[in-house]
Design a protein around this motif. Structure first.
Motif, PDB file in Angstrom:
ATOM      1  N   GLY A 149       0.907  -1.383   0.045  1.00  0.00           N
ATOM      2  CA  GLY A 149      -0.049   0.078   0.005  1.00  0.00           C
ATOM      3  C   GLY A 149       0.858   1.192  -0.108  1.00  0.00           C
ATOM      4  O   GLY A 149       1.927   1.283   0.611  1.00  0.00           O
ATOM      5  N   GLY A 150       0.305   2.490  -0.639  1.00  0.00           N
ATOM      6  CA  GLY A 150       1.212   3.680  -0.637  1.00  0.00           C
ATOM      7  C   GLY A 150       1.151   4.036  -2.088  1.00  0.00           C
ATOM      8  O   GLY A 150       1.987   3.987  -2.968  1.00  0.00           O
ATOM      9  N   SER A 151       0.188   5.012  -2.407  1.00  0.00           N
ATOM     10  CA  SER A 151      -0.064   5.347  -3.821  1.00  0.00           C
ATOM     11  C   SER A 151      -0.163   4.582  -4.815  1.00  0.00           C
ATOM     12  O   SER A 151       0.560   4.693  -5.925  1.00  0.00           O
ATOM     13  CB  SER A 151       0.935   6.512  -3.995  1.00  0.00           C
ATOM     14  N   VAL A 152      -0.954   3.326  -4.496  1.00  0.00           N
ATOM     15  CA  VAL A 152      -1.161   2.204  -5.766  1.00  0.00           C
ATOM     16  C   VAL A 152      -2.058   2.890  -6.623  1.00  0.00           C
ATOM     17  O   VAL A 152      -3.074   3.363  -6.439  1.00  0.00           O
ATOM     18  CB  VAL A 152      -1.416   1.059  -5.138  1.00  0.00           C
ATOM     19  N   ASN A 153      -1.888   2.925  -7.957  1.00  0.00           N
ATOM     20  CA  ASN A 153      -2.737   3.279  -9.069  1.00  0.00           C
ATOM     21  C   ASN A 153      -2.667   2.412 -10.217  1.00  0.00           C
ATOM     22  O   ASN A 153      -1.700   1.488 -10.472  1.00  0.00           O
ATOM     23  CB  ASN A 153      -2.377   4.663  -9.413  1.00  0.00           C
ATOM     24  N   ALA A 154      -3.431   2.681 -11.041  1.00  0.00           N
ATOM     25  CA  ALA A 154      -3.560   1.837 -12.447  1.00  0.00           C
ATOM     26  C   ALA A 154      -2.181   1.850 -13.157  1.00  0.00           C
ATOM     27  O   ALA A 154      -1.933   0.889 -13.788  1.00  0.00           O
ATOM     28  CB  ALA A 154      -4.609   2.435 -13.324  1.00  0.00           C
ATOM     29  N   ASP A 155      -1.428   2.971 -12.899  1.00  0.00           N
ATOM     30  CA  ASP A 155      -0.004   3.198 -13.833  1.00  0.00           C
ATOM     31  C   ASP A 155       1.085   2.122 -13.174  1.00  0.00           C
ATOM     32  O   ASP A 155       1.652   1.526 -13.714  1.00  0.00           O
ATOM     33  CB  ASP A 155       0.070   4.579 -13.925  1.00  0.00           C
ATOM     34  N   ASN A 156       0.898   2.055 -11.960  1.00  0.00           N
ATOM     35  CA  ASN A 156       2.162   1.305 -11.436  1.00  0.00           C
ATOM     36  C   ASN A 156       1.750   0.090 -10.689  1.00  0.00           C
ATOM     37  O   ASN A 156       2.657  -0.790 -10.346  1.00  0.00           O
ATOM     38  CB  ASN A 156       2.694   2.060 -10.285  1.00  0.00           C
ATOM     39  N   CYS A 157       0.552  -0.661 -10.725  1.00  0.00           N
ATOM     40  CA  CYS A 157       0.184  -1.562 -10.093  1.00  0.00           C
ATOM     41  C   CYS A 157       0.704  -2.887 -10.660  1.00  0.00           C
ATOM     42  O   CYS A 157       0.950  -3.864  -9.979  1.00  0.00           O
ATOM     43  CB  CYS A 157      -1.522  -1.793  -9.752  1.00  0.00           C
ATOM     44  N   ALA A 158       0.830  -2.850 -12.093  1.00  0.00           N
ATOM     45  CA  ALA A 158       1.037  -4.396 -12.722  1.00  0.00           C
ATOM     46  C   ALA A 158       2.451  -4.399 -12.449  1.00  0.00           C
ATOM     47  O   ALA A 158       2.657  -6.023 -12.360  1.00  0.00           O
ATOM     48  CB  ALA A 158       1.084  -3.902 -14.507  1.00  0.00           C
ATOM     49  N   ALA A 159       3.392  -3.741 -12.420  1.00  0.00           N
ATOM     50  CA  ALA A 159       4.821  -3.945 -12.144  1.00  0.00           C
ATOM     51  C   ALA A 159       5.094  -4.403 -10.617  1.00  0.00           C
ATOM     52  O   ALA A 159       5.675  -5.388 -10.361  1.00  0.00           O
ATOM     53  CB  ALA A 159       5.708  -2.760 -12.206  1.00  0.00           C
ATOM     54  N   LEU A 160       4.121  -3.858  -9.668  1.00  0.00           N
ATOM     55  CA  LEU A 160       4.178  -4.490  -8.530  1.00  0.00           C
ATOM     56  C   LEU A 160       3.755  -5.959  -8.224  1.00  0.00           C
ATOM     57  O   LEU A 160       4.265  -6.650  -7.566  1.00  0.00           O
ATOM     58  CB  LEU A 160       3.114  -3.440  -7.331  1.00  0.00           C
ATOM     59  N   PHE A 161       2.514  -6.046  -9.113  1.00  0.00           N
ATOM     60  CA  PHE A 161       2.085  -7.480  -9.028  1.00  0.00           C
ATOM     61  C   PHE A 161       2.900  -8.608  -9.485  1.00  0.00           C
ATOM     62  O   PHE A 161       2.612  -9.550  -9.306  1.00  0.00           O
ATOM     63  CB  PHE A 161       0.708  -7.518  -9.472  1.00  0.00           C
ATOM     64  N   LEU A 162       3.931  -8.187 -10.283  1.00  0.00           N
ATOM     65  CA  LEU A 162       4.720  -9.132 -10.686  1.00  0.00           C
ATOM     66  C   LEU A 162       5.800  -9.886  -9.656  1.00  0.00           C
ATOM     67  O   LEU A 162       6.534 -10.439 -10.033  1.00  0.00           O
ATOM     68  CB  LEU A 162       5.421  -8.591 -12.016  1.00  0.00           C
ATOM     69  N   GLN A 163       6.054  -8.873  -8.552  1.00  0.00           N
ATOM     70  CA  GLN A 163       6.921  -9.486  -7.676  1.00  0.00           C
ATOM     71  C   GLN A 163       6.589 -10.683  -6.830  1.00  0.00           C
ATOM     72  O   GLN A 163       5.326 -10.840  -6.560  1.00  0.00           O
ATOM     73  CB  GLN A 163       7.290  -7.998  -6.721  1.00  0.00           C
ATOM     74  N   ALA A 164       7.451 -11.350  -6.585  1.00  0.00           N
ATOM     75  CA  ALA A 164       7.206 -12.781  -6.085  1.00  0.00           C
ATOM     76  C   ALA A 164       6.400 -12.669  -4.668  1.00  0.00           C
ATOM     77  O   ALA A 164       5.733 -13.688  -4.380  1.00  0.00           O
ATOM     78  CB  ALA A 164       8.469 -13.538  -5.882  1.00  0.00           C
ATOM     79  N   ASP A 165       6.733 -11.860  -3.739  1.00  0.00           N
ATOM     80  CA  ASP A 165       6.282 -11.807  -2.499  1.00  0.00           C
ATOM     81  C   ASP A 165       4.922 -10.634  -2.390  1.00  0.00           C
ATOM     82  O   ASP A 165       4.583 -10.338  -1.257  1.00  0.00           O
ATOM     83  CB  ASP A 165       7.217 -11.331  -1.478  1.00  0.00           C
ATOM     84  N   ILE A 166       4.424 -10.183  -3.419  1.00  0.00           N
ATOM     85  CA  ILE A 166       3.631  -9.122  -3.286  1.00  0.00           C
ATOM     86  C   ILE A 166       2.246  -9.866  -4.007  1.00  0.00           C
ATOM     87  O   ILE A 166       2.022 -10.057  -5.202  1.00  0.00           O
ATOM     88  CB  ILE A 166       3.972  -7.758  -4.059  1.00  0.00           C
ATOM     89  N   ASP A 167       1.197  -9.801  -3.154  1.00  0.00           N
ATOM     90  CA  ASP A 167       0.223 -10.769  -3.298  1.00  0.00           C
ATOM     91  C   ASP A 167      -1.128  -9.650  -3.510  1.00  0.00           C
ATOM     92  O   ASP A 167      -2.354 -10.236  -3.638  1.00  0.00           O
ATOM     93  CB  ASP A 167      -0.187 -11.872  -2.226  1.00  0.00           C
ATOM     94  N   GLY A 168      -1.018  -8.455  -3.921  1.00  0.00           N
ATOM     95  CA  GLY A 168      -2.054  -7.795  -3.954  1.00  0.00           C
ATOM     96  C   GLY A 168      -1.846  -6.252  -3.464  1.00  0.00           C
ATOM     97  O   GLY A 168      -0.540  -5.908  -3.164  1.00  0.00           O
ATOM     98  N   ALA A 169      -2.710  -5.547  -3.096  1.00  0.00           N
ATOM     99  CA  ALA A 169      -2.606  -4.116  -2.702  1.00  0.00           C
ATOM    100  C   ALA A 169      -3.599  -3.714  -1.702  1.00  0.00           C
ATOM    101  O   ALA A 169      -4.861  -4.171  -1.847  1.00  0.00           O
ATOM    102  CB  ALA A 169      -2.498  -3.261  -3.969  1.00  0.00           C
ATOM    103  N   LEU A 170      -3.286  -2.838  -0.900  1.00  0.00           N
ATOM    104  CA  LEU A 170      -4.235  -2.042  -0.106  1.00  0.00           C
ATOM    105  C   LEU A 170      -4.370  -0.593  -0.703  1.00  0.00           C
ATOM    106  O   LEU A 170      -3.356   0.252  -0.753  1.00  0.00           O
ATOM    107  CB  LEU A 170      -3.786  -1.788   1.377  1.00  0.00           C
TER     108      LEU A 170
END
Length: 250
Positions: free
Chosen positions: A205-226
């Motif tokens: 969580g922390g300024s998650v938006n439509a532009d940066n979320c896909a790259a975050l979700f590709l990370q092995a230990d990131i299972d989503g977002a708040l």
């Protein structure tokens, strides 16, 4: 291990009956397979949602007591009756603005689990702590306050890493920075319950938006977002949900 991703919306002190209708309509087209979606509005709006939706509902806070003379507070039982199945615990704004200590946060998480709510425990460091390279130290302390003496709670929790310096600022940790901290969290959790540490969902969580979320979700230990601000924009929140759903299928 494959963990089902979770996208959680934290509306904070925002929203309306009109937004309830808009977000419900926007999420109708979001596939429910491969990912879970959660909306945490102000508690007064929980009953405004239709009884049949393709996402879960949660609250933003709870009182650790079961009942009593606590004017303005809501217990886990009251939240369950209002339709919540999740509750956010220990958000940095609660820790800072309401002086919630690690002890209070631990008591709230315990109350949530005992009542049958799924707690989303928020942890994270300030800008100053980050600059002092104390990120891991701060997060370890916040986790230890809950799980060191009650490791059985881990399997019933979700954990959200929210660097305080990125909340509502428009500045987000890079995917690599977020992954590094998430990996540390999972490794630290393993000392309480190795099996649960592998299965527990870790959200960013922390300024998650439509532009940066896909790259975050590709990370092995990131299972989503708040998701905070972007969750108040139905079309954008739907895009974030679609991004994690697409990633889960790939």
């Amino acid at each position: 291990m494959q963990r089902t991703p979770l996208i959680a919306a934290n509306w904070k002190m925002n929203g309306s009956a009109a937004l309830v209708e808009e977000i419900t309509l926007a999420l109708v087209s979001v596939p429910t397979e491969g990912a879970d979606v959660l909306v945490c509005p102000p508690a007064t709006l929980l009953r405004q949602f239709p009884t049949s939706v393709n996402f879960a509902l949660g609250a933003q806070n709870l009182n650790q007591e079961k009942s009593g003379a606590y004017t303005g507070e809501l217990s886990a039982a009251l939240l369950l009756e209002a339709g919540a199945s999740y509750v956010i615990v220990g958000h940095s704004e609660r820790r800072t603005l309401n002086a919630e200590t690690d002890i209070v946060v631990a008591a709230k998480l315990t109350a949530a689990v005992e009542a049958g709510l799924i707690p989303i425990l928020c942890v994270g460091e300030t800008q100053a702590q980050r600059q002092q390279e104390k990120t891991q130290q701060v997060i370890a302390r916040q986790l230890d306050a809950v799980y060191a003496s009650q490791p059985e709670l881990l399997a019933k929790s979700v954990i959200a890493y929210e660097p305080i310096w990125a909340i509502g600022t428009g500045e987000s940790a890079s995917p690599e920075q977020a992954q590094q901290t998430h990996a540390f969290i999972r490794q630290h959790l393993a000392q309480y319950d190795a099996q649960a540490a592998v299965k527990v969902k870790l959200l960013y969580g922390g300024s998650v938006n439509a532009d940066n979320c896909a790259a975050l979700f590709l990370q092995a230990d990131i299972d989503g977002a708040l998701v905070g601000g972007a969750s108040l924009k139905p079309a954008e929140f739907a895009q974030i949900c679609l991004a994690v759903t697409k990633g889960a299928k790939e």
